[in-house]
Structures are given as C-alpha cells and as structure tokens.
Design a protein around this motif. Structure first.
Motif, mmCIF file in Angstrom:
data_model
loop_
_atom_site.group_PDB
_atom_site.id
_atom_site.type_symbol
_atom_site.label_atom_id
_atom_site.label_comp_id
_atom_site.label_asym_id
_atom_site.label_seq_id
_atom_site.Cartn_x
_atom_site.Cartn_y
_atom_site.Cartn_z
ATOM 1 N N LEU A 4 -27.093 5.134 8.938
ATOM 2 C CA LEU A 4 -26.465 6.408 8.595
ATOM 3 C C LEU A 4 -24.965 6.246 8.324
ATOM 4 O O LEU A 4 -24.437 6.815 7.361
ATOM 5 N N LEU A 5 -24.290 5.468 9.160
ATOM 6 C CA LEU A 5 -22.862 5.244 8.912
ATOM 7 C C LEU A 5 -22.652 4.487 7.609
ATOM 8 O O LEU A 5 -21.715 4.783 6.855
ATOM 9 N N GLY A 6 -23.525 3.508 7.329
ATOM 10 C CA GLY A 6 -23.418 2.795 6.064
ATOM 11 C C GLY A 6 -23.595 3.720 4.874
ATOM 12 O O GLY A 6 -22.877 3.615 3.864
ATOM 13 N N TRP A 7 -24.538 4.651 4.975
ATOM 14 C CA TRP A 7 -24.749 5.630 3.901
ATOM 15 C C TRP A 7 -23.532 6.532 3.738
ATOM 16 O O TRP A 7 -23.094 6.802 2.615
ATOM 17 N N ILE A 8 -22.954 6.980 4.848
ATOM 18 C CA ILE A 8 -21.773 7.846 4.782
ATOM 19 C C ILE A 8 -20.589 7.106 4.161
ATOM 20 O O ILE A 8 -19.892 7.634 3.282
ATOM 21 N N TYR A 9 -20.357 5.868 4.595
ATOM 22 C CA TYR A 9 -19.241 5.095 4.054
ATOM 23 C C TYR A 9 -19.421 4.836 2.570
ATOM 24 O O TYR A 9 -18.469 4.949 1.784
ATOM 25 N N PHE A 10 -20.651 4.468 2.179
ATOM 26 C CA PHE A 10 -20.908 4.143 0.772
ATOM 27 C C PHE A 10 -20.754 5.377 -0.110
ATOM 28 O O PHE A 10 -20.164 5.320 -1.192
ATOM 29 N N ALA A 11 -21.285 6.512 0.358
ATOM 30 C CA ALA A 11 -21.152 7.757 -0.404
ATOM 31 C C ALA A 11 -19.695 8.173 -0.519
ATOM 32 O O ALA A 11 -19.255 8.675 -1.561
ATOM 33 N N THR A 12 -18.920 7.952 0.551
ATOM 34 C CA THR A 12 -17.494 8.282 0.515
ATOM 35 C C THR A 12 -16.753 7.367 -0.443
ATOM 36 O O THR A 12 -15.875 7.804 -1.193
ATOM 37 N N TRP A 13 -17.100 6.080 -0.424
ATOM 38 C CA TRP A 13 -16.444 5.120 -1.315
ATOM 39 C C TRP A 13 -16.714 5.452 -2.783
ATOM 40 O O TRP A 13 -15.822 5.341 -3.629
ATOM 41 N N LEU A 14 -17.952 5.880 -3.062
ATOM 42 C CA LEU A 14 -18.293 6.255 -4.435
ATOM 43 C C LEU A 14 -17.698 7.602 -4.834
ATOM 44 O O LEU A 14 -17.628 7.921 -6.028
ATOM 45 N N GLY A 15 -17.307 8.398 -3.841
ATOM 46 C CA GLY A 15 -16.783 9.726 -4.147
ATOM 47 C C GLY A 15 -17.857 10.723 -4.508
ATOM 48 O O GLY A 15 -17.622 11.645 -5.308
ATOM 49 N N LEU A 16 -19.056 10.553 -3.938
ATOM 50 C CA LEU A 16 -20.150 11.469 -4.241
ATOM 51 C C LEU A 16 -19.904 12.826 -3.598
ATOM 52 O O LEU A 16 -19.387 12.908 -2.488
ATOM 53 N N SER A 17 -20.274 13.866 -4.294
ATOM 54 C CA SER A 17 -20.117 15.207 -3.733
ATOM 55 C C SER A 17 -21.283 15.486 -2.796
ATOM 56 O O SER A 17 -21.173 15.343 -1.595
ATOM 57 N N GLY A 18 -22.435 15.877 -3.321
ATOM 58 C CA GLY A 18 -23.624 16.030 -2.492
ATOM 59 C C GLY A 18 -23.444 17.013 -1.355
ATOM 60 O O GLY A 18 -22.535 17.843 -1.355
ATOM 61 N N PRO A 19 -24.281 16.915 -0.324
ATOM 62 C CA PRO A 19 -24.208 17.818 0.834
ATOM 63 C C PRO A 19 -23.116 17.378 1.818
ATOM 64 O O PRO A 19 -23.397 16.699 2.812
ATOM 65 N N LEU A 20 -21.896 17.748 1.572
ATOM 66 C CA LEU A 20 -20.774 17.288 2.393
ATOM 67 C C LEU A 20 -20.849 17.822 3.817
ATOM 68 O O LEU A 20 -20.513 17.117 4.770
ATOM 69 N N ARG A 21 -21.271 19.066 3.961
ATOM 70 C CA ARG A 21 -21.363 19.655 5.291
ATOM 71 C C ARG A 21 -22.388 18.907 6.151
ATOM 72 O O ARG A 21 -22.124 18.606 7.318
#
Length: 451
Positions: A334-351
């Motif tokens: 889960l942390l890897g997914w969060i870090y990767f999504a943040t690095w890519l700048g994905l919007s998605g379900p931020l909340r």
C-alpha cells in the motif's frame, strides 16, 4: 471575533479553529483527517495518571514478569531480561530496539508528562520544558508496551503447553500500566500544553491574515497553506507565515520548519525498498531455535502460527498471522502504491489514498509482536538440553522490516499526495496544447506560401 488558523497535517488545507462542545472532534473538510478535539484545559487528571504510571512502571521493571518451571528447575525473567539475553546471544540490534520500545521510550513518555504538567499545574516554569515536550512528540510512536503485552500473551500461550508458567507481579503491573498510559494520553490536550509553555506575547495567525489575490478581504476556506505562504510546524502544529520564522525555526516550540519535508518521497521510497528486501529473509530464516529434550527445531514466523493452530489457540494464531505476516506485506504494498501514485502525480481518489496512508501509519508498530515474543521466550527458557530457546537471524530481519516501514511512513509527507495530484495530467495537457499550436502554425504557413 477572529480565531486561530490550523492547517491539516495530511493535505495542508487551512481551517479556522472554532470552539467545540465537549466530546466533539473537528475533521478536515478536504481529506477527512482529524484536526483537533474539544479543548481539555485541565492538567490534574493526566498528571495524576502519569504519576500512577511511573509507580506501575517501576514495579514492572523491579519484580518478576514470569516464572517458568520444568523438570524441577525454575527460571524467572523481568522486563529487561530480553534485552540482556539478546545482547549476550550476539544480537545487539534486537537488544537496542527492545530496550527502546519497551523500556526507554515508555519511561521517557511518562517522565516527560510529569516534568511538563507538574510545573504548569503549580504555575511555575522549569528549564528546558519546551525541549522536553518537543522530544515527547518524537518518542511517542516508539513506546510499544501495548504491543509488548500481546507478545507476552503469545509467549505465555506457547509455554503453557509443556511447562508450568506463573505470572509475576510485573505481569499485572504491565496490564495496569497500559490502560493508565492510554488514559493519560487521551485526557490531555497537547494544544493546551503548547499554549501554556509558549513564549509570552506570541501572536497566532487568524482568519484576518488570510487574503484572496492579495486583497484585504478575509478568507476562511478553500485554501492551502502553501498557496497563502503559510507553513505548519511538524512538532506543535502551529501555522506560521514565512516572514515570521525565527531563522527557520518555529517561534513556539523552536523546531525547524519546512514548507514540505525535505526529499520526502525519495527517502520514503528508499526505506520502503530496504524493508521489502528484508521481508524475504525475515520469513525464510528462523526467528528462534527451540531445543526440547535434546532435540532442536527451527521456528519461522509461519511455522509459529501453525503451532498455535495445532494447539487450538485460534484467536492468538489469527492475531500473530495478521500482525506478523499480513500487516507487513500489506503495508509495503500500500505504501509503495501511494508513493508511486504521488511520484506520477496521479489525481484519482485522493481522499481514500490519504485515509489508507493514515491507517498504514498506525498499524505498522503492531508487527513487533514476534520480536517481543522471542525476547521473552529466549530470556525465560534457559534449561540447557532440557528446554532452551535461542533467537535467530529471522528475528533481526523481521525487526528491520518493522522499523524501516515505520521510518518510511514517517519520512513521507502526505501533503505531497495533494500537491502533486493532477501534475501529470497538466503536463500532458500543456504538451498537447503546445503540439497543437505548432501544428496550427505550420498549417498557416503552408496556406500562406505561394504555390
């Protein structure tokens, strides 16, 4: 009347602090994180609980924790016996971590409350009070007596199958100490403490300090601290304007203040990668070797769960399996997914992404159950070839996984989830817009050129 500003530590959304009725909780309207609870200005109750906790802690570290009897031989251990055993067996890292999480951090936590709350209650000042309360914020996540108690219960369950085990005075002291410390924390409002020990005449930012587009009209919502030139102290949560920093330090607690944690994403990624690498030997190598009647048998985390199932201890087996196997791997993924999504700048379900980060940050410490269990068993079962338990390299690797995942979550700045959201989309949109402009220019040049 204007009220103080407070910024969400998870998304940097600025709110105006309002008075709440007793028992109420204020949450961020953007990400849903808890901002603050109804103010608790009284310090007598948490001070009394802190003094009680100190007495219980001294009992827990003085008297025997468990007494182990087998074949006419008896062994006892105390809260610090596991630390000494790890050191004697050649595992200094385990000895240090068990000492910090089960003895040093809880003691500092209790003593810091007494050192700060007692002078406040008496209306006096003592040197270093802000430094002590600032250190408390750092040491709090590493106090794991509650996790130690679960490890103690697991060890007790394993021992009762083939020997007589008697709980000592320290066992009951630990059982009373944990809820006492919990109540001490729950009944205290850290905001009230910081306001009592803050420098006299300190000015707090209010809603009047917010403006829209440089005008003087107040704004109470729909803004981020960074957009308004505001910074939040990671230690005391005070909202500070860039120009009001005291050489980069918070004017209230003195901690270094950054707009965002420096190199947050890269440090979090590196620590998580190291934890993922250690997770393999943590589950392959034995966490302990059990010798019973001259026969030695290596015990891994998974085999330990299997032995609990065979013994019919399903509740304990489920707890150990969840905390020692499921939680680490789920947290890493889960942390890897969060870090990767943040690095890519994905919007998605931020909340939802922010909520997942909060949950993984809270549950990671409970994976220390197996480490505490090994420390208790290795210190208690020392009967030579009749019965003995030695720690293994798997315990070192597993402890490393727990510590590295905790450090990774602490190094990550969750506000980056919101800062970088949509950045990739904006970059692609800007690139497409630039490409369309170039193509339109070429078409115009082609139409305007002579045939």
């Amino acid at each position: 009347m204007a009220h103080r500003l407070i910024a969400c530590e998870h998304c940097d959304y600025v709110h105006v602090e309002e008075d709440l009725p007793p028992g109420s909780v204020a949450c961020c309207v953007r990400c849903g994180s808890t901002l603050y609870e109804a103010e608790k200005p009284r310090f007598d109750k948490p001070l009394a609980l802190a003094i009680t906790a100190l007495v219980l802690f001294l009992i827990a570290n003085t008297y025997p924790l468990l007494t182990f009897s087998m074949e006419g031989r008896t062994e006892t251990n105390t809260l610090g016996s596991g630390v000494l055993t790890f050191w004697q067996e050649g595992f200094p890292f385990l000895a240090f971590m068990v000492a910090v999480t089960s003895i040093i951090a809880p003691l500092v936590l209790i003593c810091a409350h007494i050192y700060v709350l007692l002078p406040i209650s008496l209306g006096r000042t003592v040197p270093g009070i802000k430094t002590v309360w600032r250190i408390l914020a750092i040491i709090r996540p590493w106090s794991m007596l509650d996790v130690f108690l679960i490890g103690l219960l697991v060890a007790l369950t394993k021992l009762t199958d083939f020997a007589q085990v008697i709980a000592g005075s320290a066992f009951f002291a630990v059982c009373c100490l944990i809820p006492t410390v919990l109540l001490m924390t729950v009944t205290l409002d850290p905001r009230a403490v910081w306001r009592c020990i803050a420098p006299k005449g300190l000015r707090y930012l209010t809603e009047d300090d917010l403006s829209v587009d440089g005008s003087n009209s107040p704004q109470t919502a729909n803004t981020k601290g960074a957009e308004e030139g505001l910074m939040t102290c990671h230690t005391c949560a005070m909202v500070v304007a860039k120009g009001n920093l005291d050489h980069g330090h918070c004017p209230r607690c003195g901690a270094v203040v950054h707009m965002r944690k420096p190199r947050s994403l890269s440090r979090a990624f590196a620590l998580l990668l190291a934890a993922g690498i250690l997770y393999i030997p943590a589950n392959v190598f034995p966490i302990m070797t059990v010798t019973y009647l001259g026969k030695a048998e290596a015990d891994t985390i998974l085999s330990g769960v299997g032995s609990l199932v065979q013994a019919g201890e399903w509740p304990i087996a489920i707890v150990v399996f969840t905390a020692s196997i499921m939680v680490p791997i789920v947290k890493i993924v889960l942390l890897g997914w969060i870090y990767f999504a943040t690095w890519l700048g994905l919007s998605g379900p931020l909340r939802q992404r922010t909520r997942v980060y909060r949950i993984t940050e809270l549950i990671g410490r409970w994976s220390m159950i197996d480490v505490f269990m090994v420390s208790i068993l290795a210190a208690l079962v020392k009967l030579g070839n009749i019965a003995s338990i030695q720690p293994g390299f798997g315990a070192v690797a597993f402890c490393g996984v727990v510590i590295l995942t905790m450090l990774s979550a602490m190094a990550f700045d969750p506000r980056l989830i919101w800062d970088r959201a949509g950045r990739r989309k904006n970059i692609i949109g800007t690139h497409d817009k630039h490409t369309n402009t170039v193509n339109n220019t070429r078409q115009t040049e082609t139409q305007g050129s002579p045939s």
